[in-house]
Scaffold this motif. Structure first.
Motif, PDB file in Angstrom:
ATOM      1  N   PRO A   5     -12.807  -0.338  -8.448  1.00  0.00           N
ATOM      2  CA  PRO A   5     -11.827   0.525  -7.778  1.00  0.00           C
ATOM      3  C   PRO A   5     -10.442   0.406  -8.422  1.00  0.00           C
ATOM      4  CG  PRO A   5     -12.909  -0.962  -6.216  1.00  0.00           C
ATOM      5  CD  PRO A   5     -13.344  -1.375  -7.583  1.00  0.00           C
ATOM      6  N   THR A   6      -9.714   1.488  -8.377  1.00  0.00           N
ATOM      7  CA  THR A   6      -8.319   1.488  -8.829  1.00  0.00           C
ATOM      8  C   THR A   6      -7.453   1.421  -7.581  1.00  0.00           C
ATOM      9  OG1 THR A   6      -8.964   3.010 -10.570  1.00  0.00           O
ATOM     10  CG2 THR A   6      -6.597   2.814 -10.141  1.00  0.00           C
ATOM     11  N   GLU A   7      -6.440   0.569  -7.611  1.00  0.00           N
ATOM     12  CA  GLU A   7      -5.565   0.476  -6.434  1.00  0.00           C
ATOM     13  C   GLU A   7      -4.155   0.896  -6.817  1.00  0.00           C
ATOM     14  OE1 GLU A   7      -6.286  -2.788  -3.728  1.00  0.00           O
ATOM     15  OE2 GLU A   7      -4.117  -2.999  -3.462  1.00  0.00           O
ATOM     16  N   ILE A   8      -3.615   1.835  -6.070  1.00  0.00           N
ATOM     17  CA  ILE A   8      -2.248   2.308  -6.303  1.00  0.00           C
ATOM     18  C   ILE A   8      -1.444   1.993  -5.035  1.00  0.00           C
ATOM     19  CG2 ILE A   8      -0.808   4.372  -6.651  1.00  0.00           C
ATOM     20  CD1 ILE A   8      -3.251   5.608  -8.117  1.00  0.00           C
ATOM     21  N   LEU A   9      -0.315   1.332  -5.207  1.00  0.00           N
ATOM     22  CA  LEU A   9       0.479   0.956  -4.034  1.00  0.00           C
ATOM     23  C   LEU A   9       1.500   2.052  -3.715  1.00  0.00           C
ATOM     24  CD1 LEU A   9       0.829  -1.577  -2.124  1.00  0.00           C
ATOM     25  CD2 LEU A   9       2.926  -1.978  -3.440  1.00  0.00           C
ATOM     26  N   VAL A  10       1.560   2.428  -2.449  1.00  0.00           N
ATOM     27  CA  VAL A  10       2.641   3.314  -1.997  1.00  0.00           C
ATOM     28  C   VAL A  10       3.708   2.404  -1.410  1.00  0.00           C
ATOM     29  CG1 VAL A  10       3.311   5.262  -0.558  1.00  0.00           C
ATOM     30  CG2 VAL A  10       0.988   5.143  -1.478  1.00  0.00           C
ATOM     31  N   ASP A  11       4.832   2.349  -2.078  1.00  0.00           N
ATOM     32  CA  ASP A  11       5.906   1.436  -1.696  1.00  0.00           C
ATOM     33  C   ASP A  11       6.662   1.969  -0.471  1.00  0.00           C
ATOM     34  OD1 ASP A  11       7.159  -0.905  -2.131  1.00  0.00           O
ATOM     35  OD2 ASP A  11       7.623  -0.489  -4.231  1.00  0.00           O
ATOM     36  N   GLY A  12       7.565   1.187   0.051  1.00  0.00           N
ATOM     37  CA  GLY A  12       8.367   1.651   1.181  1.00  0.00           C
ATOM     38  C   GLY A  12       8.475   0.558   2.219  1.00  0.00           C
ATOM     39  N   VAL A  13       8.970   0.941   3.408  1.00  0.00           N
ATOM     40  CA  VAL A  13       9.157  -0.037   4.484  1.00  0.00           C
ATOM     41  C   VAL A  13       7.807  -0.645   4.879  1.00  0.00           C
ATOM     42  CG1 VAL A  13      10.024  -0.357   6.848  1.00  0.00           C
ATOM     43  CG2 VAL A  13      11.127   1.289   5.312  1.00  0.00           C
ATOM     44  N   ASN A  14       6.789   0.222   4.958  1.00  0.00           N
ATOM     45  CA  ASN A  14       5.430  -0.249   5.248  1.00  0.00           C
ATOM     46  C   ASN A  14       4.527   0.098   4.072  1.00  0.00           C
ATOM     47  OD1 ASN A  14       5.876  -1.128   8.022  1.00  0.00           O
ATOM     48  ND2 ASN A  14       6.218   1.045   8.435  1.00  0.00           N
ATOM     49  N   PRO A  15       4.523  -0.710   3.014  1.00  0.00           N
ATOM     50  CA  PRO A  15       3.726  -0.368   1.837  1.00  0.00           C
ATOM     51  C   PRO A  15       2.231  -0.394   2.152  1.00  0.00           C
ATOM     52  CG  PRO A  15       4.897  -2.458   1.517  1.00  0.00           C
ATOM     53  CD  PRO A  15       5.209  -1.996   2.896  1.00  0.00           C
ATOM     54  N   TYR A  16       1.475   0.438   1.462  1.00  0.00           N
ATOM     55  CA  TYR A  16       0.022   0.467   1.698  1.00  0.00           C
ATOM     56  C   TYR A  16      -0.689   0.866   0.404  1.00  0.00           C
ATOM     57  CZ  TYR A  16       0.920   5.516   2.292  1.00  0.00           C
ATOM     58  OH  TYR A  16       1.330   6.818   2.121  1.00  0.00           O
ATOM     59  N   VAL A 154       4.616  19.838  15.052  1.00  0.00           N
ATOM     60  CA  VAL A 154       4.699  18.582  15.811  1.00  0.00           C
ATOM     61  C   VAL A 154       4.008  17.497  14.991  1.00  0.00           C
ATOM     62  CG1 VAL A 154       3.986  17.403  17.928  1.00  0.00           C
ATOM     63  CG2 VAL A 154       4.644  19.813  18.009  1.00  0.00           C
ATOM     64  N   GLY A 155       4.697  16.392  14.775  1.00  0.00           N
ATOM     65  CA  GLY A 155       4.040  15.341  13.985  1.00  0.00           C
ATOM     66  C   GLY A 155       4.957  14.166  13.753  1.00  0.00           C
ATOM     67  N   ALA A 156       4.501  13.275  12.908  1.00  0.00           N
ATOM     68  CA  ALA A 156       5.268  12.061  12.616  1.00  0.00           C
ATOM     69  C   ALA A 156       4.985  11.620  11.186  1.00  0.00           C
ATOM     70  CB  ALA A 156       4.841  10.957  13.574  1.00  0.00           C
ATOM     71  N   PHE A 157       5.990  10.988  10.574  1.00  0.00           N
ATOM     72  CA  PHE A 157       5.731  10.266   9.328  1.00  0.00           C
ATOM     73  C   PHE A 157       5.154   8.923   9.751  1.00  0.00           C
ATOM     74  CE2 PHE A 157       9.192  13.118   7.962  1.00  0.00           C
ATOM     75  CZ  PHE A 157       8.650  13.622   6.792  1.00  0.00           C
ATOM     76  N   TYR A 158       3.954   8.631   9.340  1.00  0.00           N
ATOM     77  CA  TYR A 158       3.312   7.394   9.803  1.00  0.00           C
ATOM     78  C   TYR A 158       2.456   6.810   8.683  1.00  0.00           C
ATOM     79  CZ  TYR A 158       0.917   4.142  12.909  1.00  0.00           C
ATOM     80  OH  TYR A 158       0.438   3.006  13.504  1.00  0.00           O
ATOM     81  N   ALA A 159       2.865   5.648   8.216  1.00  0.00           N
ATOM     82  CA  ALA A 159       2.145   5.046   7.084  1.00  0.00           C
ATOM     83  C   ALA A 159       0.797   4.494   7.540  1.00  0.00           C
ATOM     84  CB  ALA A 159       2.984   3.919   6.491  1.00  0.00           C
ATOM     85  N   PRO A 160      -0.283   4.871   6.844  1.00  0.00           N
ATOM     86  CA  PRO A 160      -1.574   4.263   7.151  1.00  0.00           C
ATOM     87  C   PRO A 160      -1.600   2.831   6.640  1.00  0.00           C
ATOM     88  CG  PRO A 160      -1.763   5.677   5.235  1.00  0.00           C
ATOM     89  CD  PRO A 160      -0.346   5.809   5.723  1.00  0.00           C
ATOM     90  N   ALA A 161      -2.603   2.062   7.093  1.00  0.00           N
ATOM     91  CA  ALA A 161      -2.782   0.709   6.546  1.00  0.00           C
ATOM     92  C   ALA A 161      -3.398   0.811   5.154  1.00  0.00           C
ATOM     93  CB  ALA A 161      -3.676  -0.111   7.463  1.00  0.00           C
ATOM     94  N   ALA A 162      -4.205   1.854   4.937  1.00  0.00           N
ATOM     95  CA  ALA A 162      -4.803   2.078   3.616  1.00  0.00           C
ATOM     96  C   ALA A 162      -5.354   3.498   3.553  1.00  0.00           C
ATOM     97  CB  ALA A 162      -5.940   1.096   3.369  1.00  0.00           C
ATOM     98  N   VAL A 163      -5.430   4.026   2.330  1.00  0.00           N
ATOM     99  CA  VAL A 163      -6.125   5.287   2.083  1.00  0.00           C
ATOM    100  C   VAL A 163      -7.274   4.952   1.145  1.00  0.00           C
ATOM    101  CG1 VAL A 163      -5.943   7.649   1.183  1.00  0.00           C
ATOM    102  CG2 VAL A 163      -3.968   6.575   2.299  1.00  0.00           C
ATOM    103  N   VAL A 164      -8.482   5.364   1.535  1.00  0.00           N
ATOM    104  CA  VAL A 164      -9.662   5.012   0.751  1.00  0.00           C
ATOM    105  C   VAL A 164     -10.240   6.290   0.155  1.00  0.00           C
ATOM    106  CG1 VAL A 164     -11.980   4.015   0.876  1.00  0.00           C
ATOM    107  CG2 VAL A 164     -10.089   2.993   2.188  1.00  0.00           C
ATOM    108  N   GLY A 165     -10.055   6.459  -1.138  1.00  0.00           N
ATOM    109  CA  GLY A 165     -10.523   7.662  -1.840  1.00  0.00           C
ATOM    110  C   GLY A 165     -11.874   7.394  -2.485  1.00  0.00           C
ATOM    111  N   ASP A 166     -12.936   7.719  -1.758  1.00  0.00           N
ATOM    112  CA  ASP A 166     -14.291   7.497  -2.273  1.00  0.00           C
ATOM    113  C   ASP A 166     -14.738   8.764  -3.009  1.00  0.00           C
ATOM    114  OD1 ASP A 166     -16.985   7.143  -2.707  1.00  0.00           O
ATOM    115  OD2 ASP A 166     -17.367   6.235  -0.745  1.00  0.00           O
TER     116      ASP A 166
END
Ligand code: GLY
Length: 359
Positions: A5-16, A154-166
């Motif tokens: 797997p390749t892992e790419i980090l999304v940086d920010g206040v809550n990185p994932y 209607v919505g929110a910016f909300y960082a997931p714990a992870a995104v899994v691209g299978d």
């Protein structure tokens, strides 16, 4: 090619992390962690069997609930969100439980919104199963539902714990759906990653084969660009706006077509329009504009729209939530990979660009 797997980090206040690879949907426990007890898997009707397999891979470690929601935009309604909140309430979902969004962009938008709002936020894992979802919708933490007045109001910016691209989830996608997802891939190529354009131009058949290393490279490059932009500007205060390349006119076309056009098809026309705007305002060469048409047409995406619809499209664009005050804003290119904002362009310039894409 590696199967690692390749892992790419999304940086920010809550990185994932965004993880890309094969068979990854069966390894979600590593992202859920040990503190979680209950897991709600939100999926569309077409993924009922796949969701049951996913459940089987988690059962024993977690209590797993499956929730089927309608397909596409029909998922993004308050009634459907309320249905999911009801399931969570009945199951005594606590802050240490989790939601998995398993489906296309509409399902991950909805699942993300429900995760963001239940008890002010529970753990969220996004598992996109369309190309559009994988390279765009599921990656940047935008969650939301529609109202009768418009999309994503209607919505929110909300960082997931992870995104899994299978990538295995994409092999059964319909060809047209896959190619529509390519509009976003091409978008990344023009705004920030010319290597993407080179790969598509080299051999479009290979590039669009979900089993090929080239396809995987395109997904990785696209997500890499999205991750960098979102990492710098999670809540769209500035830079993130470049991800809307082709979307201002694209959204108006989707609205005019009563959402019967695929998002990618509308964005494809929107990108050619933006390229023409840039060319007519003296920013972009004929060659780069032609390249838009050549690449999008090689993917069988539309690059024209009926000439008589301008007033309707203009009125819709004026209402676009991205318009600031009364000024229309377009992302245009000063050159390949040099996006900028064109704010308040002359009506005559807009109409001239529209005539260039008229059919
Ligand atoms: N799809 C555009 C964004 O995530 O900002």
């Amino acid at each position: 090619m590696t199967d690692q797997p390749t892992e790419i980090l999304v940086d920010g206040v809550n990185p994932y992390p965004v993880v890309i690879g094969r068979g990854l949907r069966f390894g979600l426990a590593s992202h859920l962690g040990s503190g979680v007890n209950k897991v709600l898997v939100v999926h569309p009707p077409t993924l009922g069997a796949a969701a049951a397999e996913l459940r089987a891979s988690l059962i024993g470690q977690y209590e797993v609930l499956l929730a089927e929601v309608p397909d596409a935009e029909a998922a993004k309604r308050i009634e459907v969100a309320s249905f999911l909140w009801g399931i969570m309430g009945q199951a005594d979902f606590t802050r240490s439980d989790a939601v998995i969004g398993f489906g296309g962009g509409s399902v991950t938008d909805l699942a993300g919104f429900v995760a963001a709002t239940w008890l002010r936020g529970v753990r969220l894992i996004q598992v996109p199963t369309t190309l559009l979802g994988m390279v765009d919708a599921a990656v940047g933490g935008k969650t939301g539902i529609n109202t009768t007045e418009g999309k994503n109001l209607v919505g929110a910016f909300y960082a997931p714990a992870a995104v899994v691209g299978d990538l295995d989830t994409l092999t059964s996608l319909g060809r047209n759906e896959l190619l529509a997802g390519f509009a976003e891939v091409v978008k990344y190529g023009f705004i920030a990653g010319p290597e993407i354009l080179d790969i598509i131009e080299r051999d479009v058949e290979v590039a669009t084969d979900p089993e090929s290393p080239e396809f995987r490279r395109l997904v990785e490059l696209s997500i890499g660009i999205k991750a960098r932009v979102v990492g710098e500007d999670f809540t769209e205060q500035g830079l993130r706006e470049i991800l809307n390349y082709g979307h201002t006119l694209g959204h108006a076309i989707e609205h005019a077509e009563r959402y019967q056009w695929r998002h990618g098809a509308a964005v494809s026309v929107g990108m050619v329009f933006a390229a023409e705007l840039a060319r007519l305002s003296g920013r972009l060469s004929d060659e780069v504009v032609d390249r838009h048409r050549r690449i999008l047409e090689s993917l069988t995406l539309p690059t024209t729209y009926p000439v008589g619809r301008w007033q309707t499209l203009l009125a819709t664009m004026q209402r676009d939530k991205k318009a600031r005050g009364s000024l229309l804003r377009f992302i245009v290119l000063d050159d390949l990979a040099r996006p900028t904002v064109l704010a308040g362009p002359d009506q005559s310039l807009l109409f001239a660009a529209y005539q260039e894409i008229g059919s």
